[in-house]
Design an enzyme around this catalytic site. Structure first.
Site, PDB file in Angstrom:
ATOM      1  CD  GLN A 143      -0.992  -0.252   3.549  1.00  0.00           C
ATOM      2  OE1 GLN A 143      -1.544  -1.522   3.732  1.00  0.00           O
ATOM      3  NE2 GLN A 143      -1.451   0.674   4.243  1.00  0.00           N
ATOM      4  CG  ASN A 155       0.836  -6.093   6.711  1.00  0.00           C
ATOM      5  OD1 ASN A 155       0.141  -5.235   6.384  1.00  0.00           O
ATOM      6  ND2 ASN A 155       1.896  -5.795   7.637  1.00  0.00           N
ATOM      7  CB  CYS A 184      -4.576  -1.492   5.649  1.00  0.00           C
ATOM      8  SG  CYS A 184      -5.035  -0.802   6.849  1.00  0.00           S
ATOM      9  CG  HIS A 199      -2.797  -3.026   8.999  1.00  0.00           C
ATOM     10  ND1 HIS A 199      -2.251  -2.122   8.326  1.00  0.00           N
ATOM     11  CD2 HIS A 199      -2.115  -4.406   9.463  1.00  0.00           C
ATOM     12  CE1 HIS A 199      -1.789  -2.613   7.404  1.00  0.00           C
ATOM     13  NE2 HIS A 199      -1.316  -4.090   7.770  1.00  0.00           N
TER      14      HIS A 199
END
Length: 503
Positions: free
Chosen positions: A111, A444, A117, A422
């Protein structure tokens, strides 16, 4: 929990209420006991000021502790987050999982310098289906496409709230809060469902990244400045219109909305210049691609058609909902947050609050059938981005400083110590011999150079303390929780509540 009865009963609801009551009573007993044990003594400073006498007393304590003296010797010239990493914990948190989704996606996404996110987590979940159906080994959906429509809609949402609250004082807490948190890059599950259902999705080559989709701060600053100006224009116009007693409420609202649309054009011009002209959700595009065998292929259709054809199989995002674990509030209830949303008039942000074990079982159940899981957490707590570890035992702070951490999960929420910061994807879980989770595999969106080639490991203890949200399809959720979600009764939390944090 996944193994609980599929039929909701009165006793289940009563147990939830009783659990909440017992938790409150337990806290009261603890407080009473701590007051009973409290020794009343005179302070060194009667007026509350800090004195050198305090420092002298504290130095005496350190002088009698070899451990604290050693900490001083080492920690004044080293990074505590590196020096105090627990070797035992690092060894225990192996990137090994005995249950993983049956398909691995590529590439690890990034990102970059943006707060997107939640959009990356969503598109990382959806691309599993796209890549399987189209036989791809490298693919991304366009995060920038959803980002554009979200930002434009949040701008409209803020101006609609400006019209709605135009009669409130400018220093009213709600007005003040909304003018600060007006177009965050972040979002929530129900907000991304609104985007998907309204605008669909496109492959990244159809609407690629721009500098300012990856570096959002400059355009955010510019758009916020214009929107705050626009809100004042609408407030002044509302005041003038309402001073004219011949106008009906409907005429006033229509006039304000006409002015709002004129103002919103400026936001669109800024966004289309910096992000690129956006594809329309109902206009066809053509996407040429190579499958994993190197065979050329092409697809033509609209973003909404691409979404419904490829982006999910059994479980539509629209038929999924959020389980949260918020120990401050009663379990078995449906919660929403006042004035939180992105598309005006669309699906509100809704959470079913439940015990942490229900969130864990939701993850395990989905992973076992090959379904990756969107979840929200406080990623900065007890985590190491380089090692890709999230574990409450990761740092030896208590031993090094001779302290104890006493905040509960509820305490952290109450005191602004923690909130959802997140969103990521769980794609694997390691279970012990009894079938209980030990650790989780986390995909992630910070690129391949962090963690274990972009993946993190999350301990079960960390999950309990810092995971707040797990998304689950209704078809896989316990029926009593689905019933809560589909019910009409909602507890409305204030706009500034931690559950309004946008991951």
């Amino acid at each position: 929990m996944g193994s609980s009865s599929s039929k909701p009963t009165e006793s289940t609801q009563a147990d939830s209420r009783r659990s909440f009551s017992e938790k409150s009573n337990h806290t009261s007993r603890e407080l009473s006991q701590s007051l009973a044990d409290l020794r009343i003594s005179a302070p060194l400073s009667a007026d509350g000021a800090l004195t050198l006498g305090h420092v002298d007393g504290w130095e005496d304590v350190v002088a009698q502790s070899p451990k604290l003296q050693l900490s001083r010797t080492i920690l004044n010239h080293t990074n505590i987050r590196e020096t105090l990493v627990s070797r035992k914990t690092v060894i225990a948190d192996a990137h090994v999982f005995n249950n993983e989704v049956d398909f691995k996606t590529n590439p690890i996404t990034s990102q970059k310098s943006s707060g997107r996110c939640w959009l990356f987590a969503t598109t990382n979940v959806l691309r599993y289906s796209v890549m399987k159906k189209l036989n791809l080994d490298d693919f991304q959906l366009s995060q920038a496409y959803l980002f554009f429509w979200d930002k434009l809609n949040k701008s409209n949402y803020f101006l609609e709230l400006s019209i709605e609250n135009a009669d409130l004082p400018i220093d009213n807490r709600l007005v003040d809060y909304l003018s600060d948190e007006l177009i965050s890059d972040g979002g929530q599950w129900d907000m991304v469902v609104n985007l998907l259902e309204t605008y669909g999705v496109v492959p990244q080559p159809v609407y690629p990244e721009s500098l300012h989709s990856s570096l959002s701060s400059p355009i955010n600053t510019l758009i916020k400045t214009k929107l705050r100006e626009h809100s004042l224009i609408l407030r002044d116009l509302s005041s003038s219109l309402r001073a004219n007693t011949s106008l009906s409420e409907e005429a006033i609202i229509q006039t304000l909305r006409s002015k709002k649309e004129e103002l919103l054009k400026e936001v669109y011009i800024i966004m289309s210049a910096t992000l690129g002209v956006i594809p329309k959700p109902d206009e066809p595009f053509t996407w040429d691609y190579l499958d994993k065998d190197g065979k050329a292929a092409s697809w033509t259709g609209t973003p909404k058609q691409f979404y419904r054809t490829f982006a999910y199989d059994k479980y539509s995002p629209a038929d999924s909902f959020s389980l949260i674990n918020d120990p401050r509030n009663e379990y078995g209830k449906l919660y929403t947050v006042n004035k939180l949303g992105n598309i005006w008039g669309a699906r509100p942000v809704l959470y079913v609050n439940t015990e942490i074990d229900n969130l864990k079982q939701a993850v395990v159940k989905q992973i076992k059938i090959g379904q990756p899981v969107f979840f929200g957490c406080d990623v900065g707590q007890f985590s190491d981005r380089n090692a890709g570890i999230m574990d409450t035992a990761l740092f030896e702070y208590e031993a090094a400083f001779d302290i104890k951490f006493g905040l509960t999960k509820a305490d952290r929420l109450r005191t602004n110590e923690s909130s959802m910061t997140h969103a990521m994807v769980i794609s694997g879980v390691h279970l012990d011999a009894a079938g209980k989770p030990v650790r989780y595999k986390v995909e992630n969106s910070w690129g391949p150079d962090v963690g274990n080639k972009g993946y993190f490991v999350m301990s079960d203890a960390w999950f309990e303390q810092f995971v707040y949200q797990v998304v689950i399809p209704k078809a896989l959720a316990p029926k009593e929780l689905v019933k809560v979600f589909e019910g009409s009764e909602r507890v409305v939390l204030p706009a500034w509540d931690p559950m309004g944090s946008l991951a």
